[in-house]
Scaffold this active site. Structure first.
Site, PDB file in Angstrom:
ATOM      1  N   THR A   1      -3.510   1.419  -7.560  1.00 28.27           N
ATOM      2  CA  THR A   1      -2.181   1.576  -6.948  1.00 28.27           C
ATOM      3  C   THR A   1      -2.054   0.617  -5.773  1.00 28.27           C
ATOM      4  O   THR A   1      -3.031   0.098  -5.251  1.00 28.27           O
ATOM      5  CB  THR A   1      -2.011   2.999  -6.378  1.00 28.27           C
ATOM      6  OG1 THR A   1      -2.841   3.121  -5.205  1.00 28.27           O
ATOM      7  CG2 THR A   1      -2.370   4.053  -7.396  1.00 28.27           C
ATOM      8  N   ASP A   2      -0.805   0.438  -5.347  1.00 28.47           N
ATOM      9  CA  ASP A   2      -0.623  -0.245  -4.080  1.00 28.47           C
ATOM     10  C   ASP A   2      -0.920   0.778  -2.980  1.00 28.47           C
ATOM     11  O   ASP A   2      -1.140   1.964  -3.230  1.00 28.47           O
ATOM     12  CB  ASP A   2       0.806  -0.821  -3.982  1.00 28.47           C
ATOM     13  CG  ASP A   2       0.882  -1.951  -2.968  1.00 28.47           C
ATOM     14  OD1 ASP A   2       1.782  -2.784  -3.063  1.00 28.47           O
ATOM     15  OD2 ASP A   2       0.007  -1.990  -2.073  1.00 28.47           O
ATOM     16  N   TYR A   3      -0.900   0.313  -1.773  1.00 31.91           N
ATOM     17  CA  TYR A   3      -1.375   1.080  -0.610  1.00 31.91           C
ATOM     18  C   TYR A   3      -0.658   2.436  -0.473  1.00 31.91           C
ATOM     19  O   TYR A   3       0.536   2.468  -0.254  1.00 31.91           O
ATOM     20  CB  TYR A   3      -1.115   0.247   0.643  1.00 31.91           C
ATOM     21  CG  TYR A   3      -1.807   0.723   1.881  1.00 31.91           C
ATOM     22  CD1 TYR A   3      -1.283   1.754   2.653  1.00 31.91           C
ATOM     23  CD2 TYR A   3      -3.006   0.140   2.300  1.00 31.91           C
ATOM     24  CE1 TYR A   3      -1.925   2.187   3.801  1.00 31.91           C
ATOM     25  CE2 TYR A   3      -3.642   0.559   3.459  1.00 31.91           C
ATOM     26  CZ  TYR A   3      -3.096   1.578   4.203  1.00 31.91           C
ATOM     27  OH  TYR A   3      -3.729   2.010   5.347  1.00 31.91           O
TER      28      TYR A   3
END
Ligand code: GLC
Length: 738
Positions: free
Chosen positions: A261-263
């Site tokens: 995932t992104d942050y």
């Protein structure tokens, strides 16, 4: 290890150890020795979970990585090494131009080589995975992350996606190859209003036709990871979008690598309103086949309860863990957990001549000459030059995502001029501040923005008067202006794309004393130059050109290098046009060919439809003429191909590079078709006076699109072929597909 050994390893792991492999934490959890109590409490996880974590975010440096890995392995029961992943997007210590600049080089082979050198530098610092390339198609200059993309065109972004992945990954030799993580899947570059993290909504056809291909190009090039984007797609956040992540990415495209995932994107599913709580969010992400949870406690705290509830299967968990183990295995971490990390190598490469000279070459090919009235450029050493502006002597030339860039190595424009200009022909002063104030820009972690001086009326007045004196003295004034680094990049969305008022006000005070002027622009996205362009003679788009930016700029300004950069993102005439791009649809009321009176056509009352500078545009010191466009056949049968040829003649006495661009228009389709689409390009070298015949093969593959039935195919009918030096070239020929 082979697959059997990996499966055997998997089967020795406890549930907690398996879940640990799916967690990524930032470096502050791994301060060697120190108990990172604060971050743990803030994130709501235990020390046990930290010890079981499978990968680390944005920690690099041979000594630091080695220490963390050694501590971790000593304490680990299963002896599965940590993965070190980081944002190494366009350089490590030596920084290359931002990707929007690299794209303007139209030289994928060059960019591939930039990434090869970046991978070597970063491997020595202990990196295993880079969160790059970012291949998001972007048509909205209000979006700050335009700087990270190679631009607005699907085909060109796909070409660069392939080159960038191949550059980072090479042949996976330890010590010189990084696993590449393409991002941000998907369509993160199309947020409504150009506002970062905002809603993305479009038809499946547009998604598949215009936004997905660059990610697929990266997957087809073998990228080992894909990063989920923050935005929604079809009103489902990408990180929880099973259709996007499982059906398209894994089943249709056959991607079996790691999906990260992104942050904090999993916990953001709660804010999006599709998850009630972290447990619900973790389930949604796991169902979408997301493997690694970046920087939240969702997987850490919720996967075991979800397993116990039967809400997720052991098989689903094992599949995710196995993908992570396979990646670690492919990187050779089981054989060598320290894989290439070397303090000595890191020192050796820190100021590598090879990287610097390539950074300089990449920058010279990335700068775009937008205007050159009265042939103001190139200058000669006999020209008296006054260099004025906040970017004249600034080392802030790396752009926002140069997380590890060594700013102290950046060559300023002033230094580069001083190296070659006779002292009595070159003067400098700052002139004005970059911004009125840095308020509201926030901060960006690693990036410490320089507070510009000139913060009193007296200082400003003195500088302005000094600038006017220099202008009176000089033959040519070079203004070095632009947007602040923090005004672009992530969370750098803006609604006013003109140069900062403090800079244009200053220029307006000095210009009356100026004989000839050059504007050097430092920016991470297309700006609106409509009001300033007629007040200066030449404009050179420098982007954020990286470590060797000053040298590259002076190479072009002094004519040592002939500009060859061509825009990959349209420069709006006004921000009110945005999104503006070259390959739109004709509409039923095109202003130039409608049967309706002009008022009742698709146009603005207060602006042209066209951008100020179009996709593919750029000037050079030579002038190339394009003539004799010919097609080998007037008709193409299925499975056949047509050859398009054109003559390109250098009419000048300087040699140079020319980007010959091929566009195709499908005149009638079962759905509307763009007024033209880039379908090929060749960057050629022309000697003074030289003529070259350039040819392109037009195949049926180049004519395919998602038809009314959503099949990807070509349809019979007439096509127009355009070959020229930008997207608004009108040299055209027609053929028919039978
Ligand atoms: C950021 C960015 C992404 C980056 C990640 C890790 O928010 O969206 O591009 O790779 O977090 O730093």
């Amino acid at each position: 290890m082979d697959n059997t050994q990996l499966l055997n390893l998997l089967n020795t792991l406890t549930i907690e150890e398996k879940i640990g492999q799916l967690i990524q934490l930032s470096g502050d959890f791994f301060n060697a020795g120190a108990m990172a109590v604060g971050p743990m409490e803030k994130l709501g996880i235990t020390q046990e979970i930290v010890q079981l974590t499978g990968s680390v975010l944005n920690v690099l440096g041979a000594e630091k990585v080695t220490t963390i890995q050694r501590d971790y392995m000593e304490k680990s029961r299963h002896k599965i090494p940590l993965l070190f992943m980081a944002d190494i997007v366009y350089g490590y210590k030596t920084v290359f131009p931002i990707p929007l600049a690299l794209g303007s080089s139209w030289n994928p082979e060059l960019v591939k080589w930039c990434n090869r050198l970046t991978a070597k530098e970063a491997c020595a610092a202990g990196a295993h995975v880079t969160f790059a390339p970012m291949v998001d198609v972007v048509r909205d200059a209000r979006w700050g992350r335009s700087m990270e993309s190679t631009g607005e065109d699907t085909y060109l972004n796909s070409v660069f996606a392939k080159a960038m992945v191949e550059g980072f990954q090479g042949d996976f030799t330890p010590g010189e190859s990084l696993a590449s993580c393409v991002k941000h899947y998907a369509a993160y570059g199309a947020p409504e209003g150009g506002r970062d993290y905002n809603t993305v909504d479009m038809s499946e056809r547009r998604l598949r036709e215009e936004y997905l291909p660059p990610y697929k190009a990266a997957v087809d090039a073998g990228c080992e990871l894909v990063m989920t984007s923050f935005n929604t797609v079809d009103e489902i956040p990408a990180t929880a979008n099973q259709w996007l992540m499982d059906e398209v990415l894994r089943q249709e495209w056959g991607f079996d690598g790691v999906l990260i995932t992104d942050y904090a994107a999993i916990s953001e599913l709660i804010a999006h309103g599709v998850a009630e709580n972290e447990k619900h969010a973790a389930r949604l992400a796991m169902e979408a086949s997301v493997d690694i949870d970046m920087k939240t406690s969702c997987y850490a705290n919720q996967l075991k309860p979800l397993l116990e509830d039967g809400a997720i299967s052991q098989q689903k968990l094992d599949e995710a863990v196995l993908r992570v183990l396979r990646l670690k295995n492919k990187l050779g971490l089981f054989e060598d957990p320290f894989r290439g990390a070397s303090i000595a190598k890191e020192q050796e490469l820190k100021e590598s001549y090879e990287s610097k000279s390539l950074s300089r070459k990449a920058a010279t090919e990335s700068l775009v000459l937008l205007q050159n009235s009265k042939n103001t450029l190139p200058l000669t050493k006999a020209t008296k030059v006054a260099l004025i502006g906040p970017y004249a002597n600034s080392q802030e030339l790396n752009g926002l995502w140069a997380v590890y860039g060594d700013k102290s190595q950046v060559i300023t424009v002033k230094k580069a001029f001083e190296e070659i200009m006779p002292s009595d022909c070159f003067k400098y002063t700052q002139g004005c501040a970059l911004l009125e104030s840095l308020d509201g820009l926030g901060d960006f972690g690693f990036f410490a923005s320089e507070a510009n001086a000139l913060n009193t009326d007296e200082a400003r007045e003195a500088e302005k008067n000094k600038a006017i004196e220099l202008a009176k003295w000089a033959d040519v004034v070079i203004f070095a202006m632009g947007e602040h680094t923090l005004q672009s990049g992530e969370a750098g969305s803006r609604t006013d794309l003109t140069l900062p008022k403090i800079q244009t006000d200053f220029m307006n005070e000095v210009l009356p004393w100026v004989k000839r002027s050059v504007l050097l622009l430092f920016n991470g996205r297309p700006l609106v130059l409509t009001d300033i362009k007629d007040r200066v003679d030449a404009i050179l788009e420098c982007w954020f050109p990286g470590t060797e930016g000053g040298h590259a700029i002076v190479d072009l300004v002094m004519g040592h290098v002939n500009p060859s950069g061509r825009l990959t993102m349209s420069f709006p005439y006004t921000v009110g046009q945005v999104p503006v791009y070259y390959n739109g649809f004709n509409t039923g009321r095109p202003p130039k060919s409608s049967t309706h009176s002009l008022r009742f056509t698709s146009r603005y009352l207060d602006s042209p439809n066209e951008p100020l500078y179009p996709f593919g545009f750029g000037l050079s010191y030579h002038v190339a003429e394009y003539t004799n466009l010919k097609l080998s056949h007037a008709n193409m049968r299925a499975g056949q191909e047509i050859e398009a040829t054109i003559e390109v003649h250098n009419t000048s006495d300087v040699e140079g590079e020319e980007v010959v661009q091929l566009y195709i228009r499908d005149l009638v389709g079962s759905v509307v078709r763009p007024i033209k689409e880039l379908r090929g390009f060749q960057k050629i070298h022309l000697l003074p006076g030289e003529t070259k015949q350039i040819s392109f093969k037009i195949t049926e593959e180049l004519l395919k699109f998602h038809t009314k039935s959503m099949r990807y195919e070509a349809e019979p009918g007439y096509f127009e072929v355009y070959i020229g030096n930008s997207s608004d070239s009108d040299i055209c020929a027609r053929f028919r597909l039978e």
